[in-house]
Design a protein around this motif. Structure first.
Motif, short mmCIF file in Angstrom:
data_model
loop_
_atom_site.label_atom_id
_atom_site.label_comp_id
_atom_site.label_asym_id
_atom_site.label_seq_id
_atom_site.Cartn_x
_atom_site.Cartn_y
_atom_site.Cartn_z
N LYS B 264 26.45 2.83 46.93
CA LYS B 264 26.43 3.50 47.96
C LYS B 264 26.58 4.88 47.26
O LYS B 264 27.20 5.22 46.54
CB LYS B 264 27.25 3.11 48.59
N ARG B 265 25.84 5.75 48.06
CA ARG B 265 25.81 7.52 47.75
C ARG B 265 26.77 8.03 48.43
O ARG B 265 26.65 8.12 49.73
CB ARG B 265 23.70 7.75 47.44
N VAL B 266 27.70 8.53 47.77
CA VAL B 266 28.98 9.40 48.60
C VAL B 266 27.91 11.31 48.71
O VAL B 266 28.49 12.01 47.61
CB VAL B 266 29.71 9.83 48.16
N PRO B 267 27.91 11.58 49.56
CA PRO B 267 28.27 11.30 51.03
C PRO B 267 26.83 10.72 51.84
O PRO B 267 26.92 10.41 52.65
CB PRO B 267 28.37 13.00 51.76
N GLU B 268 25.91 11.26 51.27
CA GLU B 268 24.33 10.22 51.36
C GLU B 268 24.70 9.61 52.52
O GLU B 268 24.46 9.11 53.78
CB GLU B 268 22.60 10.37 50.91
N ASP B 269 25.30 8.45 51.75
CA ASP B 269 25.08 6.88 52.38
C ASP B 269 27.09 6.78 53.38
O ASP B 269 26.50 6.56 54.36
CB ASP B 269 24.88 5.76 51.56
N VAL B 270 27.76 7.20 52.45
CA VAL B 270 28.88 7.31 53.39
C VAL B 270 29.57 8.91 52.99
O VAL B 270 29.77 8.83 51.31
CB VAL B 270 29.63 6.09 52.53
N ALA B 271 30.08 9.01 53.94
CA ALA B 271 30.97 10.01 53.68
C ALA B 271 32.31 9.85 53.95
O ALA B 271 33.05 9.13 54.38
CB ALA B 271 30.82 10.68 55.63
N VAL B 320 56.14 21.47 63.08
CA VAL B 320 54.71 20.71 63.08
C VAL B 320 54.17 21.68 62.18
O VAL B 320 53.59 22.90 62.88
CB VAL B 320 54.17 19.72 63.93
N LEU B 321 54.02 22.07 61.14
CA LEU B 321 52.74 22.27 60.20
C LEU B 321 51.60 21.96 60.59
O LEU B 321 50.54 21.12 60.62
CB LEU B 321 52.91 22.06 58.91
N LYS B 322 50.04 22.63 60.25
CA LYS B 322 49.03 23.01 61.64
C LYS B 322 48.74 22.29 59.91
O LYS B 322 48.53 22.56 58.96
CB LYS B 322 48.79 24.15 61.38
N THR B 323 47.82 21.41 60.90
CA THR B 323 46.41 21.02 59.38
C THR B 323 44.50 21.44 59.75
O THR B 323 44.58 21.94 60.93
CB THR B 323 46.41 19.47 60.14
N GLU B 324 44.80 21.99 58.59
CA GLU B 324 42.80 22.26 58.70
C GLU B 324 41.89 21.91 58.42
O GLU B 324 42.23 20.78 56.80
CB GLU B 324 42.82 23.86 58.87
N LEU B 325 40.73 21.07 58.58
CA LEU B 325 39.44 20.64 57.68
C LEU B 325 39.24 21.53 56.86
O LEU B 325 38.95 22.78 56.67
CB LEU B 325 39.22 20.29 58.80
N VAL B 326 39.43 21.33 55.60
CA VAL B 326 38.16 21.77 54.81
C VAL B 326 37.19 20.75 54.20
O VAL B 326 37.25 19.76 53.01
CB VAL B 326 39.71 21.86 52.60
N VAL B 327 35.70 21.27 54.62
CA VAL B 327 35.06 20.82 54.12
C VAL B 327 34.32 20.65 52.46
O VAL B 327 34.18 22.11 52.25
CB VAL B 327 33.33 21.33 55.39
N ARG B 328 34.03 19.61 52.46
CA ARG B 328 33.37 19.97 50.83
C ARG B 328 32.92 19.19 50.53
O ARG B 328 32.08 18.59 51.50
CB ARG B 328 35.26 20.04 49.49
N ALA B 329 32.24 18.52 49.33
CA ALA B 329 30.62 18.02 49.12
C ALA B 329 30.73 16.23 49.73
O ALA B 329 30.34 15.71 50.24
CB ALA B 329 30.38 17.87 48.13
N SER B 330 32.24 15.71 49.84
CA SER B 330 32.22 14.38 49.63
C SER B 330 31.48 14.30 51.12
O SER B 330 31.49 12.56 52.34
CB SER B 330 33.85 13.32 49.48
N ALA B 331 32.53 15.14 52.19
CA ALA B 331 31.33 14.95 54.15
C ALA B 331 31.36 16.79 54.16
O ALA B 331 32.24 16.55 54.72
CB ALA B 331 32.58 13.95 54.07
N PRO B 332 30.14 16.90 53.78
CA PRO B 332 29.67 18.05 53.97
C PRO B 332 29.04 18.57 55.52
O PRO B 332 29.41 17.24 56.42
CB PRO B 332 28.57 18.35 53.84
#
Lengths: 332, 332
Positions: B264-271, B320-332
């Motif tokens: 599988k390709r990441v992220p094309e097939d599987v993110a 409770v510390l905040k979480t945040e999404l960091v978008v990189r190539a594995s799931a653009p």
DNA sequence: CTGTTAGCGCTTTCAA
DNA sequence: TTGAAAGCGCTAACAG
């Protein structure tokens, strides 16, 4: 409700002297079995736990080692500390940790703080204290073992990897693959290791018939950013560069990035070799060819050396751990 | 030749009482300037350094915190410990470290050893002690702060990231990218966090009109190997899988490997989405999209909480510390 | 402002 | 085999 109970409390309740309780706690055999049983019973009832601070004051031993590292966030030092803590724990010692971010003043402060805490020994990792100040720093009654560098007057001992040979392993590997324009992203300049490594290279080059000047050494920060800078500068200075040996794996990762940025393929156009083989090395793309160290072992040996020293047992003054080339895709 | 010099030695030489010397050492203003000067002079001459073991016995404070982590070699905990040590150092505290390899018995042993050493507080990270045993374990006079989980009876407090929301952030991100066959490589099952996260997902799915069963949770070891296994199993069970959310970044790295192995390709097939954003996350290929935590802050807050508690200062029971999404190539 | 008197909780003599 | 006395090096609590 635990540390409120003292030896004296146990002694009184058991109808014996504190001395007898102390003997029981310390597994001194000179106690009648019945007495021991009685004392142990009371210890259980009262939930007595010894106070090691008081014990340390009396015995002058804290069963604690201090370890000072540049940064536990660096996977290399995390492994070394892990090794040290594992060994220490197995021997009944505990580990005080201090990070210094490579600032000599903070190393000094850490050493002093550890001494005031009466640690039984200190492991000083990859110190940045200037060579010439080191003997003075080490001239203290607290035994200090150095890691990541050679022994120096005043230290109980030193444990480090054979980096000179490691560098040669990496260079030879590249030379064998017909790489001829090799750059060494050399980490901090001026350190004692730097000169020695360059000397090792020159000796080898002379004897093997290579031109010593083939190897360009570029100083750099010992992290990905440093590797990136060094590599891109190298490629700018000389587009023919086809091999980069790096001070450590973090630097190598930065170097790989720089190559790709510069439009080079790794390893086809430029082969990159790291050092120390941190876990990360096999996980990046391409996986890093690197010169591996026994990092865990390094910490372990440092502790062993300290313990041997404290037991007045003979031990090496310097332990040099072998390095080995781990071939992966970045320099096949 | 340092710790041999005591307060008494200084006192005698300076012609004052030990008490006066003690006052000078402790910056007690109630000392005549000339006396202070004289004492400081002698301290310098003799090279006097206080013995904190003796001080601790007298004051019943060691200015030491113990921190127990599964493994300092795990970059996540390395960061947490770094944060804790930084904060501690800034406040005059030192840090005793113990690794437990996720073994509850060793956590217990570590806590006891720290208590015998009279630490002023303990930071217990990502404990594996069973939920039901925790209150008993925490019922001790040594203040204990938990990290990586919710507060529980007996603890001084707890600091953790908002992982429920973090998981949702990751899932929503994938859903928005039209991924419909999502797997959650869930880490250890049975932990208190696990149920809560699944509940959070179900609530969200219900309200957003998704089918809750769309999310398959697979337990796994919290390291690359675990991620690799979980992901390859998931792909075997359902070749349609097009998104994998992972318990942490290490698991995500393993998952990426499994995907590639399965063709599988990441992220094309599987993110693939990780969690915690360790330094490594941005260095692997493809760089990992991940839900970031403030790891350094986690350790810092734990120390702050302990210090507040010791000063009888009011403080949150749970941070409770905040979480945040960091978008990189594995799931653009 | 400074000194005296007691410990902190344990171990180390040395006797018994 | 057990205990009494003294002390590890420092600070707390009073006096003065």
């Amino acid at each position: 409700m635990s540390s409120r109970v003292t030896l004296a409390d146990v002694a009184q309740r058991a109808g014996v002297s504190t001395q007898t309780v102390s003997r029981v706690v310390n597994h001194n055999p000179a106690v009648r079995p019945e007495t021991r049983a009685r004392v142990l019973e009371v210890i259980g009832e009262l939930g007595y736990r010894p106070n090691t601070v008081a014990r340390s004051l009396a015995t002058r031993r804290t069963m604690t080692f201090g370890i000072v590292v540049p940064d536990i966030g660096n996977p290399y030092f995390a492994d070394v500390v892990r090794g040290a803590e594992d060994a220490a724990r197995g021997l009944g010692y505990q580990i005080l940790l201090c990070n210094t971010d490579q600032m000599p003043e903070r190393e000094l402060t850490a050493i002093e703080a550890f001494q005031e805490k009466q640690v039984d020994g200190i492991i000083l990792c990859s110190t940045r204290i200037p060579e010439e100040d080191l003997p003075d720093t080490l001239r203290t009654h607290t035994p200090i073992v150095l890691t990541g560098r050679e022994w120096v007057e005043g230290a109980v001992g030193a444990v480090h990897a054979d980096d000179d040979r490691g560098l040669l392993l990496a260079i030879k590997h590249l030379l064998q693959r017909e790489r001829r324009n090799i750059v060494f992203a050399a980490g901090r300049p001026g350190g004692p290791g730097h000169a020695r490594r360059m000397r090792a290279w020159h000796e080898f080059a002379d004897s093997a018939g290579y031109c010593a000047e083939q190897l360009v050494a570029i100083p750099c920060a010992t992290n990905p950013a440093g590797g990136q800078e060094a590599a891109s500068q190298a490629l700018r200075d000389n587009p023919e560069v086809d091999g980069i040996v790096c001070f450590n794996d973090l630097v190598a990762i930065g170097a790989v990035h720089a190559c790709i940025e510069a439009g080079k393929r790794v390893p086809e156009d430029v082969a990159v070799v790291g050092m120390t083989d941190i876990a990360l090395a096999s996980l990046v793309e391409p996986p890093l060819t690197t010169v591996g160290h026994a990092k865990h072992e390094l910490g372990k040996q440092a502790v062993a050396m300290l313990v041997d020293h404290l037991a007045s047992r003979a031990h090496e003054r310097e332990i040099v751990l072998k390095t080995e080339l781990v071939v992966r895709a970045s320099a096949p």
